[in-house]
Motif scaffolding. Sequence first.
Motif, PDB file in Angstrom:
ATOM      1  N   ARG A  48       0.760  -1.172  -0.143  1.00  0.00           N
ATOM      2  CA  ARG A  48      -0.139  -0.055  -0.104  1.00  0.00           C
ATOM      3  C   ARG A  48       0.962   1.136  -0.134  1.00  0.00           C
ATOM      4  NH1 ARG A  48      -3.331   2.662   4.327  1.00  0.00           N
ATOM      5  NH2 ARG A  48      -4.771   3.931   3.238  1.00  0.00           N
ATOM      6  N   ALA A  49       0.500   2.106  -0.982  1.00  0.00           N
ATOM      7  CA  ALA A  49       1.507   3.334  -1.076  1.00  0.00           C
ATOM      8  C   ALA A  49       0.400   4.495  -1.153  1.00  0.00           C
ATOM      9  CB  ALA A  49       2.110   3.224  -2.268  1.00  0.00           C
ATOM     10  N   ASP A  50       0.839   5.527  -0.459  1.00  0.00           N
ATOM     11  CA  ASP A  50       0.039   6.995  -0.654  1.00  0.00           C
ATOM     12  C   ASP A  50       0.559   7.783  -1.856  1.00  0.00           C
ATOM     13  OD1 ASP A  50      -1.198   6.355   2.014  1.00  0.00           O
ATOM     14  OD2 ASP A  50       0.800   6.693   2.935  1.00  0.00           O
ATOM     15  N   GLU A  72      -6.864   3.504 -12.005  1.00  0.00           N
ATOM     16  CA  GLU A  72      -8.154   3.173 -12.616  1.00  0.00           C
ATOM     17  C   GLU A  72      -8.731   2.832 -11.313  1.00  0.00           C
ATOM     18  OE1 GLU A  72      -7.918   0.213 -15.449  1.00  0.00           O
ATOM     19  OE2 GLU A  72      -7.469   1.391 -17.232  1.00  0.00           O
ATOM     20  N   SER A  73      -8.049   2.319 -10.376  1.00  0.00           N
ATOM     21  CA  SER A  73      -8.777   1.998  -8.979  1.00  0.00           C
ATOM     22  C   SER A  73      -8.978   3.369  -8.067  1.00  0.00           C
ATOM     23  CB  SER A  73      -7.632   1.124  -8.456  1.00  0.00           C
ATOM     24  OG  SER A  73      -7.410   1.519  -6.844  1.00  0.00           O
ATOM     25  N   ALA A  74     -10.147   3.159  -7.322  1.00  0.00           N
ATOM     26  CA  ALA A  74     -10.713   4.281  -6.539  1.00  0.00           C
ATOM     27  C   ALA A  74      -9.720   4.737  -5.471  1.00  0.00           C
ATOM     28  CB  ALA A  74     -12.054   3.903  -6.166  1.00  0.00           C
ATOM     29  N   ASP A  75      -9.143   3.814  -5.063  1.00  0.00           N
ATOM     30  CA  ASP A  75      -7.829   4.042  -3.924  1.00  0.00           C
ATOM     31  C   ASP A  75      -6.452   3.885  -4.555  1.00  0.00           C
ATOM     32  OD1 ASP A  75      -7.695   1.154  -4.541  1.00  0.00           O
ATOM     33  OD2 ASP A  75      -7.512   0.599  -2.440  1.00  0.00           O
TER      34      ASP A  75
END
Length: 88
Positions: A48-50, A72-75
Amino acid sequence: MTVRVVVVDDQALISGGFAMLIQAQDNLSVVGKAGDGAEALRLLSRVRADVVVMDIRMPGMDGVTAKRIFCESADSPEVLVLNTFRHQ
């Protein structure tokens, strides 16, 4: 809060330098490095990266293509695009 950063660049010296600068900050942490867009996509599926600090000109899958896919991903993480290309 610590901001998790992934560094993507095909030049090890460049990515290593950015990783050192980022890691030296109290509120930033390098959670991974990749050498091209395809490797970045694999990494981002596991980590997981910000923020992703990414070169746009790389062999194989370039940064523009990789960004288009993972954003393309919401997060999806925020992206800081780099380019060390010098036009002559």
